[in-house]
Write a protein that holds these residues in place. Structure first.
Motif, PDB file in Angstrom:
ATOM      1  N   ILE A 134       0.079  -8.570  -0.053  1.00  0.00           N
ATOM      2  CA  ILE A 134      -0.547  -7.244  -0.345  1.00  0.00           C
ATOM      3  C   ILE A 134       0.750  -6.269   0.312  1.00  0.00           C
ATOM      4  O   ILE A 134       1.355  -5.302  -0.200  1.00  0.00           O
ATOM      5  CB  ILE A 134      -1.822  -6.943  -0.016  1.00  0.00           C
ATOM      6  CG1 ILE A 134      -2.784  -7.350  -0.879  1.00  0.00           C
ATOM      7  CG2 ILE A 134      -1.986  -5.428   0.119  1.00  0.00           C
ATOM      8  CD1 ILE A 134      -4.084  -7.334  -0.917  1.00  0.00           C
ATOM      9  N   GLU A 135       0.727  -6.711   1.556  1.00  0.00           N
ATOM     10  CA  GLU A 135       1.965  -5.974   2.590  1.00  0.00           C
ATOM     11  C   GLU A 135       3.313  -6.107   1.841  1.00  0.00           C
ATOM     12  O   GLU A 135       4.048  -5.172   1.952  1.00  0.00           O
ATOM     13  CB  GLU A 135       1.796  -6.503   3.923  1.00  0.00           C
ATOM     14  CG  GLU A 135       2.544  -5.834   4.968  1.00  0.00           C
ATOM     15  CD  GLU A 135       1.918  -4.340   5.030  1.00  0.00           C
ATOM     16  OE1 GLU A 135       2.760  -3.329   5.424  1.00  0.00           O
ATOM     17  OE2 GLU A 135       0.695  -4.292   4.980  1.00  0.00           O
ATOM     18  N   GLU A 137       4.124  -6.500  -1.383  1.00  0.00           N
ATOM     19  CA  GLU A 137       4.077  -6.020  -2.318  1.00  0.00           C
ATOM     20  C   GLU A 137       4.119  -4.247  -2.061  1.00  0.00           C
ATOM     21  O   GLU A 137       4.843  -3.608  -2.807  1.00  0.00           O
ATOM     22  CB  GLU A 137       2.729  -6.372  -3.199  1.00  0.00           C
ATOM     23  CG  GLU A 137       2.993  -7.327  -4.045  1.00  0.00           C
ATOM     24  CD  GLU A 137       4.063  -7.630  -4.710  1.00  0.00           C
ATOM     25  OE1 GLU A 137       4.195  -6.647  -5.574  1.00  0.00           O
ATOM     26  OE2 GLU A 137       4.633  -8.786  -5.128  1.00  0.00           O
ATOM     27  N   LYS A 138       3.525  -4.177  -1.040  1.00  0.00           N
ATOM     28  CA  LYS A 138       3.467  -2.500  -0.642  1.00  0.00           C
ATOM     29  C   LYS A 138       4.915  -2.072  -0.323  1.00  0.00           C
ATOM     30  O   LYS A 138       5.301  -1.090  -0.558  1.00  0.00           O
ATOM     31  CB  LYS A 138       2.505  -2.350   0.441  1.00  0.00           C
ATOM     32  CG  LYS A 138       2.403  -1.042   0.875  1.00  0.00           C
ATOM     33  CD  LYS A 138       1.109  -0.868   1.931  1.00  0.00           C
ATOM     34  CE  LYS A 138       1.163   0.425   2.598  1.00  0.00           C
ATOM     35  NZ  LYS A 138       0.100   0.361   3.834  1.00  0.00           N
ATOM     36  N   ILE A 142       7.285   0.514  -1.577  1.00  0.00           N
ATOM     37  CA  ILE A 142       7.705   1.772  -1.178  1.00  0.00           C
ATOM     38  C   ILE A 142       9.295   1.734  -1.426  1.00  0.00           C
ATOM     39  O   ILE A 142       9.972   2.689  -1.509  1.00  0.00           O
ATOM     40  CB  ILE A 142       7.346   1.617   0.083  1.00  0.00           C
ATOM     41  CG1 ILE A 142       5.908   2.079   0.465  1.00  0.00           C
ATOM     42  CG2 ILE A 142       8.074   2.632   0.975  1.00  0.00           C
ATOM     43  CD1 ILE A 142       5.335   1.595   1.866  1.00  0.00           C
ATOM     44  N   PRO A 185       2.578   2.434   7.097  1.00  0.00           N
ATOM     45  CA  PRO A 185       1.838   1.625   6.176  1.00  0.00           C
ATOM     46  C   PRO A 185       0.211   2.219   6.541  1.00  0.00           C
ATOM     47  O   PRO A 185      -0.372   2.439   7.443  1.00  0.00           O
ATOM     48  CB  PRO A 185       1.903   0.413   6.321  1.00  0.00           C
ATOM     49  CG  PRO A 185       2.534   0.029   7.622  1.00  0.00           C
ATOM     50  CD  PRO A 185       3.233   1.372   7.798  1.00  0.00           C
ATOM     51  N   ASP A 186      -0.517   2.296   5.509  1.00  0.00           N
ATOM     52  CA  ASP A 186      -2.120   2.369   5.734  1.00  0.00           C
ATOM     53  C   ASP A 186      -2.747   1.246   6.487  1.00  0.00           C
ATOM     54  O   ASP A 186      -2.324   0.063   6.022  1.00  0.00           O
ATOM     55  CB  ASP A 186      -2.588   2.625   4.456  1.00  0.00           C
ATOM     56  CG  ASP A 186      -2.402   3.947   3.853  1.00  0.00           C
ATOM     57  OD1 ASP A 186      -1.845   4.870   4.333  1.00  0.00           O
ATOM     58  OD2 ASP A 186      -2.483   4.112   2.235  1.00  0.00           O
TER      59      ASP A 186
END
Length: 188
Positions: A134-135, A137-138, A142, A185-186
């Motif tokens: 997920i990170e 892909e994030k 971005i 990042p969130d």
């Protein structure tokens, strides 16, 4: 005894003299004498030839019975020992079975705990892998957004200033600007 023998002799003498007395139920000395004499003769013959074998047979039978009783007692004691031994063996087997069941149960519990721990580890690893993906892909999204933003900014800026700079220098200017913007990042 002496009087009895005298009576018997007198009766025998009287009988020999021919005196006739009474019937069958009346005591008659001569008949009693001969009966006693025959009884003693039979007693002597039986004592000489029959009593010893009969006594020996009875004693042998008694001895055989005593031996049989002793053998039965010995067999019963042996059976009791065997029964006690079998009971011990059954108790030992029961104890062994209980021990095996306890060991099997302990092994099963240990295997179950290991499998649960392994499953938790695998689950944790899968969660970590999913988080990393997920990170990744994030970060990729971005970067893709930045690229598109740069392209849009370049297109917009070139239309606004109507001065066409070379594409590479425009890209450098915008990327340096975007690099000054912090990317956080969130953290959820």
């Amino acid at each position: 005894m002496h009087n009895f023998l005298l009576l018997l002799i007198q009766e025998a003498h009287g009988a020999a003299a021919g005196e006739a007395k009474g019937g069958l139920l009346t005591p008659h000395g001569g008949l009693m004498f001969w009966t006693l004499l025959i009884f003693l003769a039979v007693w002597f013959i039986l004592a000489k030839y029959a009593f010893k074998p009969i006594t020996a047979a009875v004693e042998a039978r008694e001895k055989a019975l005593e031996e049989a009783i002793a053998a039965a007692k010995a067999d019963r004691e042996e059976a009791s020992k065997i029964l006690a031994e079998h009971r011990k063996q059954i108790e030992a087997a029961r104890g062994d079975a209980q021990k095996l069941i306890a060991e099997g149960r302990a092994i099963g519990d240990k295997l179950r705990a290991e499998m649960i721990e392994e499953t938790r580890a695998q689950q944790q690893e899968m969660l970590e892998r999913a988080r990393r993906e997920i990170e990744s892909e994030k970060v990729r999204a971005i970067a893709e957004l930045r690229r598109e933003a740069v392209d849009l900014a370049i297109a917009g800026a070139s239309k606004v200033i109507e001065k066409n700079l070379d594409d590479e220098s425009n890209r450098r200017i915008v990327e340096s600007f975007l690099a000054t913007i912090p990317v956080t990042p969130d953290k959820r």
